[in-house]
Structures are given as structure tokens and as C-alpha cells.
Write a protein that holds these residues in place. Structure first.
Motif, short mmCIF file in Angstrom:
data_model
loop_
_atom_site.label_atom_id
_atom_site.label_comp_id
_atom_site.label_asym_id
_atom_site.label_seq_id
_atom_site.Cartn_x
_atom_site.Cartn_y
_atom_site.Cartn_z
N TYR A 17 0.81 -1.22 0.00
CA TYR A 17 0.00 0.00 0.00
C TYR A 17 0.85 1.27 0.00
O TYR A 17 0.45 2.28 -0.57
CB TYR A 17 -1.08 0.03 1.09
CG TYR A 17 -0.67 -0.08 2.53
CD1 TYR A 17 -0.04 0.95 3.17
CD2 TYR A 17 -0.98 -1.21 3.27
CE1 TYR A 17 0.31 0.86 4.50
CE2 TYR A 17 -0.66 -1.32 4.60
CZ TYR A 17 -0.01 -0.28 5.22
OH TYR A 17 0.33 -0.38 6.53
N THR A 18 2.04 1.22 0.56
CA THR A 18 2.92 2.38 0.48
C THR A 18 3.44 2.58 -0.95
O THR A 18 3.47 3.70 -1.46
CB THR A 18 4.10 2.23 1.46
OG1 THR A 18 3.59 2.05 2.77
CG2 THR A 18 5.00 3.45 1.42
N GLY A 19 3.80 1.49 -1.59
CA GLY A 19 4.28 1.57 -2.97
C GLY A 19 3.23 2.10 -3.93
O GLY A 19 3.51 2.96 -4.77
N ILE A 20 2.02 1.57 -3.80
CA ILE A 20 0.94 2.04 -4.67
C ILE A 20 0.64 3.51 -4.41
O ILE A 20 0.45 4.30 -5.34
CB ILE A 20 -0.32 1.18 -4.48
CG1 ILE A 20 -0.06 -0.25 -4.98
CG2 ILE A 20 -1.52 1.78 -5.22
CD1 ILE A 20 -1.14 -1.24 -4.62
N SER A 21 0.63 3.91 -3.15
CA SER A 21 0.36 5.31 -2.80
C SER A 21 1.44 6.23 -3.34
O SER A 21 1.14 7.32 -3.85
CB SER A 21 0.25 5.46 -1.28
OG SER A 21 -0.84 4.72 -0.79
N ALA A 60 -7.98 -2.19 2.40
CA ALA A 60 -8.26 -3.05 1.25
C ALA A 60 -7.13 -4.05 1.02
O ALA A 60 -7.39 -5.21 0.67
CB ALA A 60 -8.46 -2.19 0.01
N ILE A 61 -5.91 -3.63 1.21
CA ILE A 61 -4.75 -4.48 0.90
C ILE A 61 -4.51 -5.53 2.00
O ILE A 61 -4.20 -6.69 1.70
CB ILE A 61 -3.48 -3.62 0.71
CG1 ILE A 61 -3.63 -2.70 -0.50
CG2 ILE A 61 -2.23 -4.47 0.60
CD1 ILE A 61 -3.55 -3.36 -1.83
N ILE A 62 -4.64 -5.14 3.26
CA ILE A 62 -4.29 -6.06 4.35
C ILE A 62 -5.11 -7.36 4.30
O ILE A 62 -4.53 -8.45 4.35
CB ILE A 62 -4.41 -5.35 5.71
CG1 ILE A 62 -3.33 -4.27 5.81
CG2 ILE A 62 -4.28 -6.34 6.86
CD1 ILE A 62 -3.47 -3.35 7.01
N PRO A 63 -6.45 -7.31 4.17
CA PRO A 63 -7.18 -8.58 4.08
C PRO A 63 -6.83 -9.39 2.84
O PRO A 63 -6.82 -10.62 2.87
CB PRO A 63 -8.66 -8.15 4.03
CG PRO A 63 -8.68 -6.78 4.54
CD PRO A 63 -7.35 -6.19 4.24
N TRP A 64 -6.52 -8.70 1.75
CA TRP A 64 -6.14 -9.39 0.52
C TRP A 64 -4.83 -10.17 0.72
O TRP A 64 -4.72 -11.33 0.31
CB TRP A 64 -6.01 -8.37 -0.60
CG TRP A 64 -5.62 -8.93 -1.92
CD1 TRP A 64 -6.36 -9.77 -2.71
CD2 TRP A 64 -4.39 -8.72 -2.61
NE1 TRP A 64 -5.66 -10.07 -3.84
CE2 TRP A 64 -4.46 -9.44 -3.82
CE3 TRP A 64 -3.26 -7.97 -2.33
CZ2 TRP A 64 -3.41 -9.45 -4.73
CZ3 TRP A 64 -2.22 -7.97 -3.24
CH2 TRP A 64 -2.32 -8.70 -4.43
N ILE A 65 -3.86 -9.53 1.36
CA ILE A 65 -2.58 -10.20 1.61
C ILE A 65 -2.78 -11.33 2.63
O ILE A 65 -2.20 -12.42 2.48
CB ILE A 65 -1.54 -9.18 2.11
CG1 ILE A 65 -1.23 -8.14 1.04
CG2 ILE A 65 -0.26 -9.87 2.57
CD1 ILE A 65 -0.53 -8.65 -0.18
N LYS A 66 -3.59 -11.10 3.66
CA LYS A 66 -3.85 -12.16 4.65
C LYS A 66 -4.46 -13.37 3.99
O LYS A 66 -4.05 -14.51 4.25
CB LYS A 66 -4.82 -11.65 5.73
CG LYS A 66 -4.17 -10.98 6.87
CD LYS A 66 -5.20 -10.64 7.93
CE LYS A 66 -4.55 -9.89 9.06
NZ LYS A 66 -5.52 -9.44 10.05
N LYS A 67 -5.42 -13.16 3.12
CA LYS A 67 -6.08 -14.26 2.43
C LYS A 67 -5.09 -15.01 1.55
O LYS A 67 -5.09 -16.24 1.49
CB LYS A 67 -7.23 -13.71 1.58
CG LYS A 67 -8.07 -14.75 0.92
CD LYS A 67 -9.21 -14.09 0.18
CE LYS A 67 -10.03 -15.11 -0.59
NZ LYS A 67 -11.07 -14.48 -1.39
#
Length: 71
Positions: A17-21, A60-67
Motif C-alpha cells: 500500500y505504500t508503494g501504490i500510494s 483493502a490491501i491487508i485482508p487481501w494479503i492475509k487471504k
């Protein structure tokens, strides 16, 4: 053992998320070039885009990476 996996997920999520931002902020800065806007508007807008992107992307990113990594 689970704590290590959570740290790994948190680190990978933060990089994403830091990279995308940062990419979106850079895109804003470059898109406003050409002399139409002064430097304060360009830098301020880029910072604003970065902050808003972080706010939107974190949940949005954290649950995606967890999954992805808990399979």
C-alpha cells in the motif's frame, strides 16, 4: 510461529500500500506538470493524494494479503 506470519503479512501489506500510494502521488505530480500549476499546488496535491491513497488502500490491501498468505 503465528506471530512471525502476522509480522510477515504486515510487512508485505505495508510495502504494497505504500508503494501504490507513492506511485499515485508521483503520477499526480507528473500529471500536473507543464507550468499550469505552481509548485505548492503540485507538492500539496501529491501529498494529499498520497495520504488519501494510504487511507483507502490500507483496509483493502491487508485482508487481501492475509487471504493470500494464510492458504
Amino acid at each position: 510461529m503465528g506471530n512471525t506470519n502476522e509480522k510477515k503479512i504486515a510487512t508485505i501489506s505495508a510495502v504494497w500500500y505504500t508503494g501504490i500510494s507513492l506511485g499515485l502521488a508521483l503520477a499526480f505530480y507528473l500529471a500536473t506538470g507543464g507550468g499550469k500549476y505552481d509548485a505548492v499546488a503540485r507538492y500539496g496535491g501529491a501529498v494529499w493524494v498520497f495520504i488519501l491513497s494510504m487511507i483507502i488502500l490500507m483496509p483493502a490491501i491487508i485482508p487481501w494479503i492475509k487471504k493470500k498468505y494464510n492458504k
